[in-house]
Design a protein around this motif. Sequence first.
Motif, short mmCIF file in Angstrom:
data_model
loop_
_atom_site.label_atom_id
_atom_site.label_comp_id
_atom_site.label_asym_id
_atom_site.label_seq_id
_atom_site.Cartn_x
_atom_site.Cartn_y
_atom_site.Cartn_z
N LEU A 14 -4.02 3.46 1.53
CA LEU A 14 -4.61 2.33 0.64
C LEU A 14 -5.32 2.90 -0.44
O LEU A 14 -5.13 2.85 -1.81
N PRO A 28 -7.84 0.29 -2.33
CA PRO A 28 -6.99 0.79 -3.59
C PRO A 28 -7.84 1.15 -4.64
O PRO A 28 -8.92 0.68 -4.59
N LEU A 54 0.10 -3.81 -5.40
CA LEU A 54 0.00 -2.43 -5.23
C LEU A 54 1.20 -1.73 -5.87
O LEU A 54 2.39 -2.09 -5.60
N ALA A 59 -4.18 -1.00 -7.87
CA ALA A 59 -3.80 -2.43 -7.66
C ALA A 59 -3.34 -2.68 -8.96
O ALA A 59 -3.99 -2.65 -10.04
N THR A 96 -3.33 4.09 -3.62
CA THR A 96 -2.51 3.32 -4.51
C THR A 96 -3.42 2.66 -5.23
O THR A 96 -4.83 2.92 -5.54
#
Length: 497
Positions: free
Chosen positions: A370, A453, A381, A375, A373
């Motif tokens: 996460l 994220p 994502l 957002a 990644t």
Amino acid sequence: MTTDFGGNAAHFDVLIVGAGLSGIGAARTLQQAFPHRTFAILEARDDIGGTWDLFRYPGVRSDSDMHTLGYRFRPWTDAKSIADGPSILQYVRDTAAETGIQERIRFGHKVIGAAWSSDEGRWTVEVEHEGARSTLTCQFLYLCSGYYRYDQGYTPDFAGIEDFAGQVVHPQFWPEDLDYTGKRVVVIGSGATAVTLVPALAGSGAAAVTMLQRSPTYVLTAPMEDPIANWLRTRLGSRRAYAITRWKNVAISTLIYQLSQRRPEMMREFIRKQTVKQLPEGYDVDIHFKPAYGPWDQRLCLVPDSDLFRAISNGSATVVTDRIDRFTAGGITLESGTELPADIVVTATGLQLLALGGIELSVDGREISLPETMAYKGMMLGGIPNLAFTIGYTNASWTLKADLVSEFVCRLLRYLDDHGYDHFTPRPDPSVSGKPLLDFQAGYVLRALDRFPKAGSRAPWRLGMNYAQDVLTLRFGRIEDGTMRFGKPARQLTLTP
């Protein structure tokens, strides 16, 4: 595809994770937009309500008005605008019951992981129930689990806490049989939980209640009942009055936030003057209610009808601003040398955050980290197909954003149907630099941000904290914005109409 909406169905058009405020709202919006689409809600606990079912400490209530914390589609009609926890929980349960959503919930189902297969165009979701694991599949996965960790609160490592002869309680796990009548209670903390607990305990028979804070927090007072909202309801009816009051309160909260960001000294002085008016003459406001940070660098605490200030004024509660040296058998020794005697210590020291409910994600066999990644619009994502999550505002009511996310999800699903697509993926943009997802200085946020994220330095990767702007973007903005990539089924699926 099966048309069984619950029971033993193994595949769904949509799986919603979490039956709290966000999940029930998402289900209601989805049900209204797609009455024949199959969906289920997976809830790890055994009842509806999420946070509002978990927290049972005395005085638990909202720190936002219910005209913005309530759902856009279901007016809040109680006279009290600042509602207690049981009333909010009943509101969520009634919302689920009135349209049959409760029948779609699988209780005691904890989602462990979810794996996307591009070949199949679906998610395989691993679920734990009564000690056994099984899988369900869905085309779209919608995470409404919030960001609080339910099995742990946050308690610092206090020296000597094992020597304390009394009882230590964390508000997240309040014992039903805790008797504080005639007891000396010290509440450690200065946030929303502490300012709620202190007046509730002070008015319920405790011998002495002390709020022990390391540093002050900004505290604003608001009326328990909104006279304008109640007057409008008698003239215009519940639905129209609710919509007007909702926007009124959004405008007020936005103004306070913007002034706090742009004119912090002016707002600091305004809040101080309001605090001085509500406390006894000569009270040391600058010691106990003058934070070192600017207004809205952390969330402002809201107290209804000045209950905290009234408890301080009538002597049933006191505030001590100092640092803890150590616990002793009879209480707490402070760095100043002061001894605070206590029979019960309540550690209102914060919450633990958990990103996306702790679910392990993978895409085509590749495990997703996460923190690596980014957002998209604060709800999806980059590089992850057919997934959305809800994270609400830090400067306004959670449900304002939750409502918008569910509306956008339904718009997106409608777009897929209309164009014959079966999946979408926000396309990562390597030219966008990463930033913390939540630009917020609260301790509970800072402790966990490295596990969440990232947000991006510009739209559509930046997480907005402006409701009016998000209404334009999410309710009316283009779906195909140059960032979304859409795909047609790799093989023919019979989709629910």
